[in-house]
Design a protein around this motif. Sequence first.
Motif, PDB file in Angstrom:
ATOM      1  N   LEU A  48       0.857  -1.180   0.000  1.00 35.30           N
ATOM      2  CA  LEU A  48       0.000   0.000   0.000  1.00 35.30           C
ATOM      3  C   LEU A  48       0.896   1.233   0.000  1.00 35.30           C
ATOM      4  CD1 LEU A  48      -2.665  -1.114   2.643  1.00 35.30           C
ATOM      5  CD2 LEU A  48      -2.802  -1.268   0.147  1.00 35.30           C
ATOM      6  N   CYS A  49       0.784   2.019  -1.064  1.00 39.94           N
ATOM      7  CA  CYS A  49       1.681   3.165  -1.273  1.00 39.94           C
ATOM      8  C   CYS A  49       0.878   4.448  -1.324  1.00 39.94           C
ATOM      9  CB  CYS A  49       2.465   2.967  -2.571  1.00 39.94           C
ATOM     10  SG  CYS A  49       3.518   4.353  -3.033  1.00 39.94           S
ATOM     11  N   GLU A  50       1.284   5.441  -0.554  1.00 33.88           N
ATOM     12  CA  GLU A  50       0.558   6.715  -0.524  1.00 33.88           C
ATOM     13  C   GLU A  50       0.816   7.554  -1.770  1.00 33.88           C
ATOM     14  OE1 GLU A  50      -0.219  10.453   2.492  1.00 33.88           O
ATOM     15  OE2 GLU A  50       1.649   9.333   2.663  1.00 33.88           O
ATOM     16  N   GLU A  51       2.046   7.541  -2.266  1.00 35.64           N
ATOM     17  CA  GLU A  51       2.389   8.398  -3.400  1.00 35.64           C
ATOM     18  C   GLU A  51       1.844   7.810  -4.705  1.00 35.64           C
ATOM     19  OE1 GLU A  51       6.136  10.464  -3.585  1.00 35.64           O
ATOM     20  OE2 GLU A  51       6.754   9.541  -1.695  1.00 35.64           O
ATOM     21  N   PRO A  52       1.702   8.651  -5.733  1.00 31.86           N
ATOM     22  CA  PRO A  52       1.114   8.173  -6.992  1.00 31.86           C
ATOM     23  C   PRO A  52       2.100   7.450  -7.902  1.00 31.86           C
ATOM     24  CG  PRO A  52       1.596  10.513  -7.156  1.00 31.86           C
ATOM     25  CD  PRO A  52       1.902  10.120  -5.737  1.00 31.86           C
ATOM     26  N   ARG A  53       3.316   7.228  -7.416  1.00 29.28           N
ATOM     27  CA  ARG A  53       4.346   6.590  -8.231  1.00 29.28           C
ATOM     28  C   ARG A  53       5.113   5.593  -7.371  1.00 29.28           C
ATOM     29  NH1 ARG A  53       6.052  10.634 -10.833  1.00 29.28           N
ATOM     30  NH2 ARG A  53       4.898  12.299  -9.793  1.00 29.28           N
ATOM     31  N   PRO A  54       5.731   4.576  -8.006  1.00 27.59           N
ATOM     32  CA  PRO A  54       6.522   3.606  -7.240  1.00 27.59           C
ATOM     33  C   PRO A  54       7.740   4.266  -6.602  1.00 27.59           C
ATOM     34  CG  PRO A  54       6.021   2.784  -9.449  1.00 27.59           C
ATOM     35  CD  PRO A  54       5.658   4.233  -9.441  1.00 27.59           C
ATOM     36  N   ALA A  55       8.461   3.473  -5.822  1.00 22.80           N
ATOM     37  CA  ALA A  55       9.628   3.979  -5.090  1.00 22.80           C
ATOM     38  C   ALA A  55      10.616   4.667  -6.027  1.00 22.80           C
ATOM     39  CB  ALA A  55      10.316   2.830  -4.364  1.00 22.80           C
ATOM     40  N   TYR A  56      11.173   5.772  -5.567  1.00 23.14           N
ATOM     41  CA  TYR A  56      12.173   6.500  -6.336  1.00 23.14           C
ATOM     42  C   TYR A  56      13.300   6.921  -5.410  1.00 23.14           C
ATOM     43  CZ  TYR A  56       9.379  10.374  -4.463  1.00 23.14           C
ATOM     44  OH  TYR A  56       8.687  11.224  -3.625  1.00 23.14           O
ATOM     45  N   TYR A  64      16.238  16.199 -10.080  1.00 17.73           N
ATOM     46  CA  TYR A  64      15.090  16.521 -10.945  1.00 17.73           C
ATOM     47  C   TYR A  64      15.289  17.878 -11.610  1.00 17.73           C
ATOM     48  CZ  TYR A  64      10.441  18.283 -12.111  1.00 17.73           C
ATOM     49  OH  TYR A  64       9.377  18.854 -12.763  1.00 17.73           O
ATOM     50  N   PHE A  65      15.825  18.832 -10.852  1.00 21.42           N
ATOM     51  CA  PHE A  65      16.022  20.176 -11.395  1.00 21.42           C
ATOM     52  C   PHE A  65      17.215  20.241 -12.341  1.00 21.42           C
ATOM     53  CE2 PHE A  65      13.717  21.145  -7.410  1.00 21.42           C
ATOM     54  CZ  PHE A  65      12.623  21.765  -7.968  1.00 21.42           C
ATOM     55  N   ALA A  66      17.997  19.169 -12.401  1.00 22.27           N
ATOM     56  CA  ALA A  66      19.117  19.105 -13.353  1.00 22.27           C
ATOM     57  C   ALA A  66      18.719  18.364 -14.616  1.00 22.27           C
ATOM     58  CB  ALA A  66      20.321  18.441 -12.702  1.00 22.27           C
ATOM     59  N   GLY A  67      17.434  18.018 -14.732  1.00 20.49           N
ATOM     60  CA  GLY A  67      16.957  17.410 -15.960  1.00 20.49           C
ATOM     61  C   GLY A  67      16.534  15.965 -15.854  1.00 20.49           C
ATOM     62  N   ARG A  68      16.724  15.319 -14.690  1.00 13.89           N
ATOM     63  CA  ARG A  68      16.283  13.931 -14.546  1.00 13.89           C
ATOM     64  C   ARG A  68      14.780  13.901 -14.321  1.00 13.89           C
ATOM     65  NH1 ARG A  68      19.763  10.433 -10.461  1.00 13.89           N
ATOM     66  NH2 ARG A  68      18.660   8.774 -11.581  1.00 13.89           N
ATOM     67  N   SER A  69      14.111  12.993 -14.996  1.00 12.61           N
ATOM     68  CA  SER A  69      12.659  12.875 -14.869  1.00 12.61           C
ATOM     69  C   SER A  69      12.313  11.969 -13.703  1.00 12.61           C
ATOM     70  CB  SER A  69      12.083  12.291 -16.160  1.00 12.61           C
ATOM     71  OG  SER A  69      12.438  10.922 -16.271  1.00 12.61           O
ATOM     72  N   PRO A  70      11.052  11.985 -13.256  1.00 19.14           N
ATOM     73  CA  PRO A  70      10.640  11.039 -12.216  1.00 19.14           C
ATOM     74  C   PRO A  70      10.925   9.595 -12.601  1.00 19.14           C
ATOM     75  CG  PRO A  70       9.002  12.772 -12.423  1.00 19.14           C
ATOM     76  CD  PRO A  70       9.994  12.992 -13.528  1.00 19.14           C
ATOM     77  N   ASP A  71      10.763   9.265 -13.879  1.00 18.54           N
ATOM     78  CA  ASP A  71      11.073   7.900 -14.315  1.00 18.54           C
ATOM     79  C   ASP A  71      12.552   7.587 -14.150  1.00 18.54           C
ATOM     80  OD1 ASP A  71       8.449   7.379 -14.929  1.00 18.54           O
ATOM     81  OD2 ASP A  71       8.664   7.803 -17.070  1.00 18.54           O
ATOM     82  N   ASP A  72      13.411   8.589 -14.393  1.00 20.39           N
ATOM     83  CA  ASP A  72      14.848   8.383 -14.219  1.00 20.39           C
ATOM     84  C   ASP A  72      15.190   8.070 -12.760  1.00 20.39           C
ATOM     85  OD1 ASP A  72      15.345   8.924 -16.896  1.00 20.39           O
ATOM     86  OD2 ASP A  72      15.640  11.060 -16.537  1.00 20.39           O
ATOM     87  N   LEU A  73      14.418   8.637 -11.834  1.00 21.86           N
ATOM     88  CA  LEU A  73      14.677   8.458 -10.410  1.00 21.86           C
ATOM     89  C   LEU A  73      14.102   7.154  -9.859  1.00 21.86           C
ATOM     90  CD1 LEU A  73      13.955  12.106  -9.183  1.00 21.86           C
ATOM     91  CD2 LEU A  73      16.182  11.006  -9.329  1.00 21.86           C
ATOM     92  N   SER A  74      13.292   6.475 -10.640  1.00 18.06           N
ATOM     93  CA  SER A  74      12.609   5.272 -10.158  1.00 18.06           C
ATOM     94  C   SER A  74      13.613   4.197  -9.752  1.00 18.06           C
ATOM     95  CB  SER A  74      11.680   4.725 -11.239  1.00 18.06           C
ATOM     96  OG  SER A  74      11.059   3.531 -10.798  1.00 18.06           O
ATOM     97  N   LEU A  75      13.302   3.500  -8.669  1.00 19.81           N
ATOM     98  CA  LEU A  75      14.164   2.433  -8.171  1.00 19.81           C
ATOM     99  C   LEU A  75      13.682   1.049  -8.588  1.00 19.81           C
ATOM    100  CD1 LEU A  75      14.854   3.654  -4.517  1.00 19.81           C
ATOM    101  CD2 LEU A  75      16.417   3.724  -6.454  1.00 19.81           C
ATOM    102  N   ALA A  76      12.455   0.948  -9.033  1.00 23.40           N
ATOM    103  CA  ALA A  76      11.874  -0.347  -9.361  1.00 23.40           C
ATOM    104  C   ALA A  76      11.910  -0.587 -10.867  1.00 23.40           C
ATOM    105  CB  ALA A  76      10.435  -0.424  -8.854  1.00 23.40           C
ATOM    106  N   ASP A  77      12.417  -1.732 -11.278  1.00 20.85           N
ATOM    107  CA  ASP A  77      12.336  -2.107 -12.682  1.00 20.85           C
ATOM    108  C   ASP A  77      10.871  -2.149 -13.095  1.00 20.85           C
ATOM    109  OD1 ASP A  77      15.049  -2.374 -12.848  1.00 20.85           O
ATOM    110  OD2 ASP A  77      15.036  -4.523 -12.420  1.00 20.85           O
ATOM    111  N   PRO A  78      10.567  -1.764 -14.332  1.00 16.38           N
ATOM    112  CA  PRO A  78       9.160  -1.706 -14.754  1.00 16.38           C
ATOM    113  C   PRO A  78       8.406  -3.015 -14.544  1.00 16.38           C
ATOM    114  CG  PRO A  78      10.575  -0.634 -16.376  1.00 16.38           C
ATOM    115  CD  PRO A  78      11.487  -1.276 -15.376  1.00 16.38           C
ATOM    116  N   ASP A  79       9.109  -4.147 -14.665  1.00 17.71           N
ATOM    117  CA  ASP A  79       8.410  -5.435 -14.546  1.00 17.71           C
ATOM    118  C   ASP A  79       8.697  -6.138 -13.229  1.00 17.71           C
ATOM    119  OD1 ASP A  79      11.058  -5.973 -15.039  1.00 17.71           O
ATOM    120  OD2 ASP A  79      10.649  -7.701 -16.347  1.00 17.71           O
TER     121      ASP A  79
END
Length: 880
Positions: A48-56, A64-79
């Motif tokens: 159960l996760c409060e945030e709208p995105r997986p762990a980052y 993020y302010f240097a150009g990395r996207s939320p997806d770039d920060l993600s810690l979980a492999d997509p699958d």
Amino acid sequence: MTSMPPHPEATPGTTPTLVLIGHGMVGQRFLEELADRGVTGRARVVVLCEEPRPAYDRVQLTSYFAGRSPDDLSLADPDFMARHGIELHLGDPATAVDRTTRTVTARSGLTVRYDALVLATGSYPFVPPVPGKDSAGCFVYRTIEDLLAIEEYAENARTGVVVGGGLLGLEAAGALKGLGLRTHIVEFAPRLMALQVDEGGGRALRRTVEEMGLEVHTGVGGKEIVADGAGAVTAMGLSDDSRIETDLVVFSAGVRPRDQLARDCGLPVGDRGGIVVDERCRTTDPAVYAIGECALAADGRVYGLVAPGYDMARTAAAGLAEALGAGSGPADGFTGADLSTKLKLLGVDVASFGDAHGATDGCLDVVYSDARSGVYKKLVIGAAGELLGGVLVGDAEAYGMLRPLTGSVPPVSPEQLVLPAGAEGGAAALGPSALPDSAVLCNCHNVTKGTVRAAVTEHSCGTLPEIKKCTKAGTGCGSCVKSLTAVMNDELAANGATIDTGLCGCFPHTRAELYEIVRTLRLTTFAALLDSHGRPEARNGDGCEICKPTVGSIIASLAPSVGADGYVLDGEQAALQDTNDHFLANLQRNGSYSIVPRIPGGEITPEKLIVIGEVARDFGLYTKITGGQRIDLFGARVDQLPQVWARLVDAGFESGHAYGKALRTVKSCVGQTWCRYGVQDSVRMAIDLELRYRGLRSPHKLKSAVSGCARECAEARGKDFGVIATSNGWNLYVGGNGGADPRHADLLAQDLSDAELIRLIDRFLMFYIRTADRLERTSAWLERIEGGLDHVRDVVVHDSLGLCDELEALMAAHVTHYRDEWAETLADPERLARFVSFVNAPDAPDPSVRFVPERDQVKPDLTLLAGPTLPVRTLEGTSV
């Protein structure tokens, strides 16, 4: 062996259910530990996760302010979740836990029964109870959503205040500065990062931060937030009755354990918060665990760093695996953690380890401090000579070697460990061979040197990615990667393995070897070199992104001697260049380019200053004076570059080569011409050197400076080659640099005449270009090359290898054949044809390159990385 308490209503033989509340960094690591131990194949796992995105990666949040996207920060492999059958519920936090029925209820109404429950709820930002803290324009700095909100609000702000001068506070200050706000830091403690650094380290850190343009207020707290009639922030009042006019306030004054769910269901918590757990991370309820920042560990502490959280995740997962009969045995219990840390804050390296504040009885401090360079190093030494801890600010290169030595007597004197490279009696080069196998190399994952060695010898790991996959070392903060690589290479060599030193997968040769092949065989194309000396499988191919720009640079630096065309955008050479070289300008964040005309020695006439101002005005360019005594013009579209160059070239300017791995600048003070302390004409010498070495392509960028006296106002000892005047001539220093890993340059020769100075610089630069690795600065090269400074001195001063005539001839050929790349481009219509935004519509400008006003200039109008759902507003308040 422990067993998992069965659910009171469970049917015998049914699959047990594990519920994880929270999916942050520690929660994700817990899931990975479960998967590694086979638990996900034996139990149902619900998250159960409060945030709208997986762990980052919250540690890298500011990137993020240097150009990395939320997806770039993600810690979980997509699958990852699907592969292990994990049920992840995003945006649906747990709202209640019933320990009697063993159920968890989520905000959506979902109810899940559990056999084991793990609380990884983390922490929440502490907001001081100051009046006005809920005004519009007040934020916390904790999640990606917080950053998005700050970014949007900052569009209409000019000044920001960060409350808190700790780790996250400095990150937040860097973010506000990056957004273009005048930024203040308010810290109640007497210094920045009071928990990590001592008074001396705090002074060094503050000086460096203030030199970056941030305003620091220590020893004061916020008294009130002043808002206007609409409820928006206008100022902050401080406890000393001063006042800061501001449009935005970010609270980053620490965190508190998020333990409300535990309180509500009757689990014990500490007096200052934190869910009480034992050494196995279990609460008083054997079916409930707590890990990470929400837990009060068995030693009575709440740990806010990610490494202890990972240890707790490992401990809890091992206990659950043992209860299910999975895994390879229990992990050690968690009884406490090493709080050592190494971070880069606002571009400044800061590290502390062990007894950093010298609390041990009878200990002594060994301190090196250089206020000019912003470097502070302190080692705490015990009565028996053992290393107890330390603080490093501005230069934390030695952290990876020093931290594992904590508790032991170092093999060299402490003074040698703190003095900088190049200092007399200092710069002891301690490598991994000096460390015992028990030394922890990766603090994030508690990986020892012995474990890394075993990965090589027992698991046949031969590359850094293989080491990371096998041990997880180097996958956290990354500060241990250099040590890991050294240990891996040492172990491979000890086992008789051949270490592939080739440049890349296309060439088996080093850069230095390729330089010699090109020079000796007079090869003028990449294709000829690849087909004749590439790896068999790479021949007749296109090369890769490593070898193409490297070979392009080699051919460009040798062009006059081997008969190649020195213009880097002709024919095959154009396809070899890095992004910036493709258009002879520096690519910026929004797709526009910056233009830096050469201003030799920093000397410029009023007429030329006026031309730069007129060009910037006419093309709407942002102007900034650089640290290299030049003027940078930002915001040109690719199709505007030739138009700007034409105006500048007509006025006598030429390319400053800010885009290339070449000489950038030769700074100077005003010297004896104007300064009463000057003993030589430093401006004249700087101009002579810059005009001589302009356009010289090299393995990395080159910077230089000339100071007119020993007061060193041009900071020559922080340059690749620096010159300091003496009453008898010039002293030449080499191998220095500032930036992320600062290094003082070493004295190569002294009291030189003008002719002697230039001759030695010619030799030094060509020897460096000949023997350095790809992207290796002179500082790293000087420390790597066998024999170091003494060998380089023997070669370029005493001609020990008999190369000096050849080195001088190569430089003479460069000087003779130099051509300005801007002027060469403007003179050829075919070369001009490449400067368009769209090949199929050459007259159409790029519509995505847009700007908004700021401080009477412009800045990029950037689309939020989260997507189109959040509008970007201009200063006038209209959506775009």
